[in-house]
Enzyme design. Sequence first.
Site, PDB file in Angstrom:
ATOM      1  N   GLU A 132      36.738  47.258  42.090  1.00 13.47           N
ATOM      2  CA  GLU A 132      37.221  46.015  42.681  1.00 13.47           C
ATOM      3  C   GLU A 132      38.733  45.978  42.906  1.00 13.47           C
ATOM      4  O   GLU A 132      39.475  45.259  42.221  1.00 13.47           O
ATOM      5  CB  GLU A 132      36.782  44.814  41.822  1.00 13.47           C
ATOM      6  CG  GLU A 132      35.281  44.707  41.692  1.00 13.47           C
ATOM      7  CD  GLU A 132      34.797  43.413  41.044  1.00 13.47           C
ATOM      8  OE1 GLU A 132      35.614  42.719  40.414  1.00 13.47           O
ATOM      9  OE2 GLU A 132      33.608  43.102  41.178  1.00 13.47           O
TER      10      GLU A 132
ATOM     11  N   GLU B   9      27.205  45.610  41.735  1.00 13.26           N
ATOM     12  CA  GLU B   9      27.199  44.500  40.771  1.00 13.26           C
ATOM     13  C   GLU B   9      26.601  43.274  41.430  1.00 13.26           C
ATOM     14  O   GLU B   9      26.952  42.943  42.570  1.00 13.26           O
ATOM     15  CB  GLU B   9      28.614  44.117  40.285  1.00 13.26           C
ATOM     16  CG  GLU B   9      29.219  45.043  39.287  1.00 13.26           C
ATOM     17  CD  GLU B   9      30.590  44.568  38.792  1.00 13.26           C
ATOM     18  OE1 GLU B   9      30.864  43.350  38.778  1.00 13.26           O
ATOM     19  OE2 GLU B   9      31.374  45.451  38.407  1.00 13.26           O
TER      20      GLU B   9
HETATM   21  C1  FCB Z   1      33.284  41.368  38.349  1.00 10.58           C
HETATM   22  C2  FCB Z   1      33.802  42.396  37.374  1.00 10.58           C
HETATM   23  C3  FCB Z   1      33.049  42.454  36.082  1.00 10.58           C
HETATM   24  C4  FCB Z   1      32.633  41.083  35.608  1.00 10.58           C
HETATM   25  C5  FCB Z   1      31.924  40.359  36.712  1.00 10.58           C
HETATM   26  C6  FCB Z   1      31.391  39.006  36.304  1.00 10.58           C
HETATM   27  O1  FCB Z   1      34.321  40.959  39.179  1.00 10.58           O
HETATM   28  O2  FCB Z   1      33.764  43.675  37.953  1.00 10.58           O
HETATM   29  O3  FCB Z   1      33.855  43.124  35.140  1.00 10.58           O
HETATM   30  O4  FCB Z   1      33.734  40.396  35.154  1.00 10.58           O
HETATM   31  O5  FCB Z   1      32.785  40.192  37.798  1.00 10.58           O
END
Ligand code: FCB
Length: 442
Positions: A169, A353
């Site tokens: 990210e 994610e």
């Molecule tokens: C993302 C992150 C992870 C966690 C989630 C909820 O941005 O990569 O570490 O904090 O959000």
Amino acid sequence: MELSHGRSDFPEGFVFGTATSAYQIEGHAFGGAGPTHWDTFAATPGNVVRAENGARACDHYHRWAEDLDLVAGAGLDLYRFSTSWARIQPEGRGAANPEGLDFYDRLVDGLLARGLKPAATLYHWELPAPLADRGGWQNRDIAARFAEFTDVIMRRIGDRVWSAAPINEPWCVAWLSHFLGHHAPGLRDIRAAVRAMHHVLLAHGQAITAMRALGMRNLGAVCNFERALPADDSPAAAAATDRYDAVYNRFFLSGLFHGRYPDTVMEAFAPHLPVGWEADFDTIRAPIDWLGLNYYTCKRIAAAPGPWPALAEVPGPLPKTEMGWEIHPEGLEHFLTATARDFTGDLPLYVTENGMAAPDTRVAGRIEDADRIAYLDAHLAAVRRALAAGVPVRGYVVWSLLDNYEWALGYAKRFGLVHVDFESLQRTPKASYHALARALAR
Ligand code: FCB
């Protein structure tokens, strides 16, 4: 409660996984890890809920075998983890900490022994404090330091990981942390932010080059996305939404795949970019084998007075998770489709994610997280719609395996498929874990 999508509803070879990150679960007080800028940030009043830090976290450093059993027990194919720079190089450069290398060596072997694909991320935010002292991501030297770290850790585990991505990210590393000030190092400074935006990409490119030199394959990048929706139908809101979208959703993909930055940001960014930045695109555009998308929510954007980007986030109407994030699965379909169309073409895409925070209390030894099952179900449906439209999505990874250290929100927000009691550190699979396991067996 069941998920309505089973493994057989996805193409042959589609992989399912779950993700964690080093600082959020391992326990950075253990095993010779060096101090990180998150320790500094948490030790400064007002930055983190209850000033919590990752010193113990989920104690995964000692309980990793039990945790990998949980991944395998759900019938998952892949485990996305990160390697802590501060654990490998406590000084951020030079000599490696042998205990740190041994830890990831055991972890990778433990994954392979359980038939799981090790998906490594090199940096998920725990910058060694000695590098923060030298300006961290604002300092161009970070790219060379990061390539050195990449070489050190991947010489040890690069022969056995299934995939690797340099930086989790980039938007959070740069903008959230240097412009909005919500994450370490907590700066609110446009010049620092713009330089970090560029240096993150340069570090990515140098790390890819370092891993290619080791003969590694299946290298990617992991970016996060938030669907930007105008708060009203005024032209001013549309323009503000475009600015938000350009910084958040298009800056990194433009750099990685088109070798330029969006015109929308250049008006504000140009004075702050480091001298000679255009020449770095040769490095930044080092070919990759896949792109990972992290997706959680949408934001409603209004125009606001003040300096660029002159915008404000306003609350939206949809049901929200415990984070206050609106649930908007259509945004995931949008990004999968738009990314393939505008940037990546046939390149394999992974959802690296997706998940939600919920209060998740244990009642008579059980955690009934029906909201999380519904959230995952709706987002899996979005993935299937993208697949039906021909988008080359190859996998889906749930954030997260365990309840863990949710950064500035401390241990208060629970994202896990598995509940963690932060007193006893006992793990209890939630209803969503069991539902996922049943869906993967179908
Ligand atoms: C993302 C992150 C992870 C966690 C989630 C909820 O941005 O990569 O570490 O904090 O959000």
